[in-house]
Every structure is written in structure tokens, then in C-alpha cells.
Design a protein around this motif. Structure first.
Motif, mmCIF file in Angstrom:
data_model
loop_
_atom_site.group_PDB
_atom_site.id
_atom_site.type_symbol
_atom_site.label_atom_id
_atom_site.label_comp_id
_atom_site.label_asym_id
_atom_site.label_seq_id
_atom_site.Cartn_x
_atom_site.Cartn_y
_atom_site.Cartn_z
ATOM 1 N N GLY A 34 0.839 -1.187 0.000
ATOM 2 C CA GLY A 34 0.000 0.000 0.000
ATOM 3 C C GLY A 34 0.872 1.234 0.000
ATOM 4 N N ALA A 43 -1.189 3.670 -8.097
ATOM 5 C CA ALA A 43 -2.313 2.777 -8.379
ATOM 6 C C ALA A 43 -2.125 2.057 -9.705
ATOM 7 C CB ALA A 43 -3.616 3.576 -8.378
ATOM 8 N N ARG A 66 -2.049 -0.704 -3.703
ATOM 9 C CA ARG A 66 -3.186 -0.136 -2.996
ATOM 10 C C ARG A 66 -2.816 1.287 -2.570
ATOM 11 N NH1 ARG A 66 -5.830 -2.788 2.521
ATOM 12 N NH2 ARG A 66 -7.438 -1.173 2.860
#
Length: 391
Positions: A226, A239, A244
């Protein structure tokens, strides 16, 4: 066991010899500098990580005629390398266990030598010349880091000499920040913690070139990544790269490992610390140990060192793990350290060429600026040739 300065220096010299043998760009430059001596008569003030790779850069600059005086960065100095440099007659100093105040004293000692060219990591020397009132004696310098580039542009408006910001270079961004920092961060995380990467959850704070590299290499080894990034266009890039994307509030409770990579203070601020999952591992890859609010993390907590560079911090029945006291864990941790030899050969070739330009071209504008295009293109061609990649 190393028990004498001579033995320590011998160990450092042996390590430097191995690194030197794998840095063909600097080898060619030493031959050139031995003839041209472009740095003759100059005193270069140095503040950078003192390891075997930087030692080869320092040797190259000395071959070019420079007198060098300086110190390592806080927490990353390798004592055997300092001993080897001192044994060869160079005025470099600092120790691995220096306190922050010791390091500041080393910076003052460097500035007292009144260098007229600066080789800086973090802008401490450039800003120090202004503070100590002799910036007008400096003809120029280089700055290696993201953090130092920020400081020069935000705090260093009074710097009256040119500073080539190596971190602005696309070569530095691609070769060193993305691929070398990405590789060394992941290698260091595995070596220090022995944790599994495949299937584990990582959050990278900051998607600049270093953050991109860390995320890329974690994902390549099976990690779930992430990204926290405040710039919406760069967040979109993360992205598109398959990561994430979210806020600290969204991603910290999910993360098993958090890596800060912004070059900015308080990337992981005190207000975000309660969001961390129990057992989360915190690591910083930025130049200064200010990205994680370590003081807030330790305040009112029980702390203990459970392994080299691994600190367990417990509060209210929960705990987090801090690596390398919040310093650059790929350089401040135990064992083999830092970016790959080839990437630093490339980066230091760029650095040396930029210092040569500062020393020989008095027409450069004052203040922070990018690497001249002709230097970038020449260095890129040299690297392609050394890789056998030229068509």
C-alpha cells in the motif's frame, strides 16, 4: 577480533580494495584526474556516509588534486573505513557510535577547515557556511540527497554559491534512488528482521523515486504493498503500478511493516501512531531520522533492544518494532550495508563530474540547481558502455 587501529585500518583497506575493483567508471576517472588535476588547490569539505564505496569516491577526488576534510553522517559511519582513510593520510573522521552532539562537533570541525568546495549529504555544510559567516569563500558544491535538496530550497535561500543537487538528476533517480535504494531496503529488511516478504502487508509512505523503488522490490518478492502519497497524480501512478493507495488512517491499521521514504519530517507523526497495528514494524529509508516521530513513540512506553537494530516498544498492552532507531535502516543496520556497488559507481561518477564542474566553471549561477545536461548525458553513455549495452 579487531583490537588495534592498524588492524582496523587493514580490514577497511581490504574492503575498499574489493569495492574499488568493481567500480570501472571511477577507475577510468582516476586515470583522467591523475593527468588533468582539475581539483588542485581546492579543499573539499565532506559530509557523507563513510563506507567502502564513498571511500573510492574520496580517493578519486584526492587523485584530482583535492585536499579533503570531513566527517561521516550520523549513525552510518563505518569505523574500519575511517581508519583506512586516515592511514592513507586523508583528514576524515567520525565513529559509528558518535552521538548526535558528537556528529555536530564533527561538522563544526569540518567547517573550521574553511573548505572552498562542498560534498554534502543533507545540506549541513552548505547551511553551516552561512551560519558561520564564510559562505562567500566557497566557490560551490554538490548535494546528494532528497532531504538536502528540500533544505536548500526552503532554508538555503542565502547560499551565495552554486550547489548542484545530484538528487535532481534522472540518473540518480533511476539508478540509485529507485533501483539501488529499492534493492538495498528490501535486502536490509530481510537481513535485519528475517521476516517473510511473500504475502506480507507493507505500507510505503511517499512515492518519490525511493518510495517507488521500495514498493517495486517488495511487490516483486510477493509483498502486498500500500502507498500513502499526498500528490494525487503520483498517487495515481502508484495505483497504475498495481499498489493499494490510501491515507494513513486507511492503511496503517492494515500494515505489518511501514517504510517512510519522503525526505520530510513527520512523515509518520505522533497523531498517526495509535493507528498502527499491534506488532507493526517501522523503518525509515530517508536521510534524516526525523520521518518517524521516535520521541512520541517512546514517550511513556517500555522499550527494549531485542536484537541488533530491533527495538520493541510497548504501551497499553500493545507493541511496535522500530528498526535502527528510525535512521536509514539500509545503512544504520548491522551487516553488509547500502546501495549496490554498480549503482554507486554510477552515482559517484556523476558526483565527481559535478564537483569538477563546480571547481572549474565560475559561470554557474548561485543557489541549488540541477546537474548540467551535458554531464548527465556523458555519464549515461559511460554507464551504458560499461554495461555492454551500447548498440
Amino acid at each position: 577480533m579487531i583490537d588495534t587501529v592498524e588492524q582496523l585500518a587493514a580490514e577497511g583497506a581490504a574492503r575498499i580494495e574489493w569495492i574499488r575493483s568493481r567500480m570501472p567508471l571511477l577507475a577510468a576517472l582516476r586515470e583522467e584526474f591523475a593527468e588533468t588535476r582539475p581539483l588542485a588547490g581546492r579543499t573539499i569539505g565532506v559530509s557523507l556516509h563513510l563506507d567502502p564505496k564513498t571511500a573510492v569516491l574520496i580517493e578519486t577526488l584526492a587523485t584530482g588534486g583535492a585536499r579533503l576534510v570531513g566527517t561521516g553522517n550520523h549513525g552510518s559511519t563505518q569505523d574500519d573505513i575511517v581508519a583506512a582513510l586516515q592511514a592513507s593520510g586523508l583528514h576524515l573522521f567520525g565513529r559509528r557510535d558518535d552521538t548526535l552532539e558528537d556528529h555536530r562537533a564533527n561538522l563544526r570541525r569540518t567547517l573550521e577547515a574553511r573548505p572552498d568546495v562542498l560534498l554534502d549529504n543533507g545540506a549541513d555544510l552548505a547551511l553551516g557556511t552561512v551560519e558561520h559567516g564564510f559562505a562567500h569563500e566557497v566557490i560551490g558544491g554538490t548535494e546528494e540527497t532528497t532531504s538536502g535538496g528540500f533544505r536548500l530550497r526552503e532554508e538555503g535561500t542565502d547560499v551565495p554559491f552554486p550547489v548542484i543537487v545530484i538528487n535532481d538528476s534522472r540518473i540518480k533517480a533511476i539508478g540509485e534512488n529507485r533501483h539501488a535504494v529499492g534493492q538495498s531496503a528490501v535486502e536490509s529488511l530481510m537481513r535485519i528482521t528475517n521476516l517473510q516478504l511473500p504475502g506480507s502487508r507493507f505500507v510505503v509512505i511517499g512515492y518519490g523515486w525511493c518510495g517507488r523503488g521500495v514498493a517495486q522490490y517488495l511487490a516483486a518478492l510477493g509483498g502486498k504493498v500500500g502507498v500513502v502519497e499526498r500528490d494525487p497524480v503520483t498517487a495515481l501512478e502508484a495505483a497504475f503500478d498495481g499498489h493499494r493507495v490510501g491515507s494513513l488512517e486507511e492503511l496503517l491499521p492494515w500494515a505489518e511493516v511501514v517504510v517512510t521514504a519522503t525526505g520530510r519530517p513527520d512523515a509518520l507523526p505522533a497523531a498517526a501512531l495509535p493507528m498502527l497495528a499491534d506488532g507493526a514494524v517501522l523503518a525509515n529509508i530517508g536521510h534524516f531520522p526525523w520521518e518517524i516521530d521516535v520521541d512520541a513513540l517512546r514517550e511513556g512506553a517500555t522499550t527494549r533492544q531485542v536484537a541488533p537494530a530491533i527495538e520493541r516498544i510497548e504501551r497499553d498492552g500493545r507493541h511496535v518494532v522500530l528498526l535502527a532507531e528510525g535512521r536509514m535502516f539500509n545503512l544504520a543496520g548491522p551487516g553488509p550495508k547500502g546501495n549496490s556497488i554498480q549503482s554507486m559507481d554510477l552515482g559517484f561518477f556523476l558526483q565527481a563530474r559535478s564537483l569538477e564542474r563546480v571547481a572549474t566553471d565560475r559561470g554557474l549561477a548561485a543557489g541549488p540547481q540541477g546537474v548540467p545536461v551535458d554531464i548527465e548525458h556523458g555519464v549515461a553513455r559511460a554507464m551504458l558502455a560499461s554495461m555492454g549495452a551500447v548498440r
